[in-house]
Every structure is written in structure tokens, then in C-alpha cells.
Design a protein around this motif. Structure first.
Motif, PDB file in Angstrom:
ATOM      1  N   ASP A 185     -21.334  20.868 -44.572  1.00 55.52           N
ATOM      2  CA  ASP A 185     -21.498  22.283 -44.215  1.00 55.52           C
ATOM      3  C   ASP A 185     -22.867  22.531 -43.604  1.00 55.52           C
ATOM      4  O   ASP A 185     -22.994  23.283 -42.620  1.00 55.52           O
ATOM      5  N   ARG A 186     -23.897  21.912 -44.175  1.00 56.54           N
ATOM      6  CA  ARG A 186     -25.244  22.103 -43.626  1.00 56.54           C
ATOM      7  C   ARG A 186     -25.360  21.511 -42.223  1.00 56.54           C
ATOM      8  O   ARG A 186     -25.996  22.102 -41.342  1.00 56.54           O
ATOM      9  N   ALA A 187     -24.743  20.340 -42.021  1.00 56.11           N
ATOM     10  CA  ALA A 187     -24.778  19.736 -40.682  1.00 56.11           C
ATOM     11  C   ALA A 187     -24.032  20.598 -39.673  1.00 56.11           C
ATOM     12  O   ALA A 187     -24.489  20.789 -38.531  1.00 56.11           O
ATOM     13  N   ALA A 188     -22.872  21.150 -40.064  1.00 56.99           N
ATOM     14  CA  ALA A 188     -22.107  22.016 -39.166  1.00 56.99           C
ATOM     15  C   ALA A 188     -22.877  23.300 -38.862  1.00 56.99           C
ATOM     16  O   ALA A 188     -22.861  23.786 -37.723  1.00 56.99           O
ATOM     17  N   THR A 189     -23.584  23.836 -39.859  1.00 55.83           N
ATOM     18  CA  THR A 189     -24.370  25.050 -39.634  1.00 55.83           C
ATOM     19  C   THR A 189     -25.498  24.789 -38.640  1.00 55.83           C
ATOM     20  O   THR A 189     -25.805  25.648 -37.797  1.00 55.83           O
TER      21      THR A 189
END
Length: 334
Positions: free
Chosen positions: A190-194
Motif C-alpha cells: 500500500d505504501r509503495a502504491a501510494t
């Protein structure tokens, strides 16, 4: 006899002289420029989400079949004539065409595999939602098994998968088990996608503000959003080919258009910029900020579509937070 210049004494003029104070006031044009609407992103979203009619699809299907038939007949005639005249060149051309068809077949198989990966993510998300709704622990365990199998070759998820394997036996309900899978396996993704969404929003905002060419901002917004959605799908394990990426993009943008999320509202811009700051910015700069904000909305929708589990324990990324981080330094400190 020459005469000297004749001087007129204005002080002896008894008529009243005009005064600046008596001049009528210049009327102020109380015409407020319309706020930026993010035209580039709205046009790009509607172009990508537009679904052709059945007649148009039939036309392209028939055109494709006709062109394929004509090319096949022309190639067959060319090769057979070449074989009759120059057998060696004929065999060489046959091998070249065969290699081309083999590569075309491999590309088709890759596209089919890409559609299969996207369908796998959809199936996981649907089954996880059913398990949460019904509180089915057995179904939740099946979902976590499939989730581990999905990421078993991903080194960036190894630590999270090990933690999930270690702690899953201590979970005695579906919500707790799927929440553990979210926090341990999907939270880093999720952090990478954000971060991908933030980078795309920053790029779209900068291009819109700095490039004054007509339709250049639309092309930049569309290409940046296509690349962002493809990268988000890759992060969650749904690597897609050309047609898969286009289909995924249409699914995301169609949802946004249908829900009206591509329209700019006060809840998106005003709390972020504060009051009427947008009206004080240059027109291009304001359009850039709005297009960046709409790109963030597209990115959040893409995360929800590509994520193999629905958001339960973990917090859904907020559009305002993404915009603030993406446009740090552009908005300044306020």
C-alpha cells in the motif's frame, strides 16, 4: 513691423475649471474568473472511459477480419510465387513469416496471462469480502492461503508472509485473520502504491502548469494515469499487458465517471489550499493543482481495484493526504 508673442492670462478667466475630483468614478468590473476545473483530467478520464457502441465495435471487428484476410492472402500469394521463382528466397521468407507468427502467438499468450492475473486479484478481493461479510473463518483461511501463494516469489513480501504464517494460528475469526494479512503483507505494498500515486499527481500538476500547449496537458494526464495504474497493478501482483492495462484503466475511470468523482468539489480543493487561494493563483497553476488532485483520486480508485483484499483493518489512503505530500514545495507552507 514684427509683433511679439501674445500671452493669455488664464487667471483672469472667470469660468470654473474642471476638477479631477468631479470626474465620475471608473466602474469596477465585478467579474470573477471561474475556478479551475481540471479540464485536462476530466477530458482524459472521459476519453478513456468512453465505451464504443455496438455498431462501432462491429465495424472494427469486420475491419480487422477483412484486413487479416487480405494480408494473409497477399502473404500466401507472395510466398508461393517466390517459391516457384526462387526456392531459396521462398523458404527464407517462409521462416521469417513463421517467426513473426510465433512471436505474435507468444504476445497473445502473455496478454491472456495478464487477464488471468487481474481476474485472480478480482477473485481474491471478492472472496475476502464474502468471508468478512459472513464471518467465515474457513473461507478467510482459504483466502490467506491464496494470498501467500500469490506473493510466494516476491522477496519484498517475505518478511510479511513469514509473520502471517507465524501468527495466523492465533486468529480465531475471519476479520482478525484477514486484518493480520492486511497489516503484515499488504501494508508495505500500500505504501509503495501510494508513492506511485504521489509521483503521478506531482507530474500531472507540473506539466499542466508549465506546458501551455493545447491538448498537451490532456495527453500528459492520460499517459501519466495509464502508467500509474499499470504500476499499481504490478505492485499488487497484477502485471498486465497492453490490452490488460487499457481494460483496467477503463474500469477505474468508468467507475470515477459514473460516481462523479472526476468533478471538482469544494471538499477537495478548498480545505487543502485554504479559502480563496485558488482564485489568487495563475490560471495554469490552478489547473495544475486540480489535475494533480484528480490524478490522486484516480490513483486511490486504482488501489481499491487492484488490491487483492478490501480495506478492513488498514486505513484507505486519503486523497487530501496524497495531494499534500505530492505537492509539497509547490503549495508552500501555510
Amino acid at each position: 513691423m514684427a509683433r511679439g508673442p501674445i500671452l493669455f492670462d488664464l487667471e483672469e478667466d472667470t469660468k470654473p475649471q474642471p476638477s479631477v475630483a468631479d470626474a465620475p468614478a471608473v466602474p469596477e468590473l465585478d467579474v470573477e474568473a471561474p475556478p479551475p476545473k481540471g479540464q485536462a483530467m476530466q477530458i482524459a478520464a472521459r476519453l478513456a472511459a468512453r465505451k464504443p457502441s455496438r455498431l462501432v465495435r462491429l465495424f472494427w471487428a469486420l475491419a480487422g477480419a477483412l484486413v487479416t484476410a487480405l494480408v494473409s492472402i497477399a502473404a500466401w500469394t507472395f510466398v508461393t510465387d517466390l517459391m516457384a521463382r526462387y526456392p531459396l528466397l521462398g523458404w527464407a521468407m517462409t521462416l521469417l513469416i513463421g517467426a513473426f507468427l510465433l512471436v505474435l502467438l507468444l504476445l497473445s499468450l502473455r496478454e491472456m496471462a495478464a487477464f488471468g492475473r487481474l481476474a485472480r486479484l478480482d477473485g481474491l478481493r471478492h472472496d475476502a469480502g464474502e468471508a468478512l461479510a459472513q464471518g467465515d473463518l474457513t473461507a478467510a483461511r482459504s483466502v490467506t492461503d491464496r494470498l501467500e501463494a500469490l506473493y510466494k516469489h516476491r522477496e519484498d513480501t517475505r518478511w510479511g508472509r513469514d509473520r502471517l504464517t507465524e501468527l495466523r494460528c492465533d486468529q480465531f475469526d475471519a476479520e482478525a485473520l484477514l486484518g493480520l494479512a492486511e497489516s503484515e503483507v499488504l501494508a508495505p505494498l500500500d505504501r509503495a502504491a501510494t508513492r506511485e500515486v504521489e509521483a503521478a499527481a506531482r507530474q500531472v500538476a507540473a506539466v499542466t502548469a508549465l506546458v501551455p500547449l493545447a491538448l498537451a496537458d490532456v495527453a500528459a494526464a492520460l499517459s501519466s494515469n495509464l502508467r500509474m495504474i499499470r504500476r499499481i497493478a504490478e505492485i499488487y501482483g497484477g502485471r498486465s499487458g497492453f490490452f490488460g492495462s487499457w481494460r483496467l484503466t477503463r474500469a477505474v475511470l468508468s467507475h470515477l465517471v459514473a460516481t462523479g468523482a472526476v468533478a471538482v468539489g469544494d471538499d477537495l480543493i478548498e480545505p487543502l489550499l485554504g479559502g480563496s487561494i485558488v482564485a489568487k493563483l495563475s490560471r495554469r497553476f490552478g489547473e495544475g493543482l486540480v489535475n494533480g488532485a484528480l490524478t490522486a483520486r484516480v490513483g486511490v480508485a486504482a488501489i481499491e481495484v487492484c488490491r487483492p483484499l478490501p480495506f478492513a483493518r488498514e486505513k484507505r489512503p486519503g486523497v487530501r493526504g496524497i495531494i499534500k505530500r505530492a505537492l509539497t514545495g509547490v503549495l508552500g507552507e501555510g
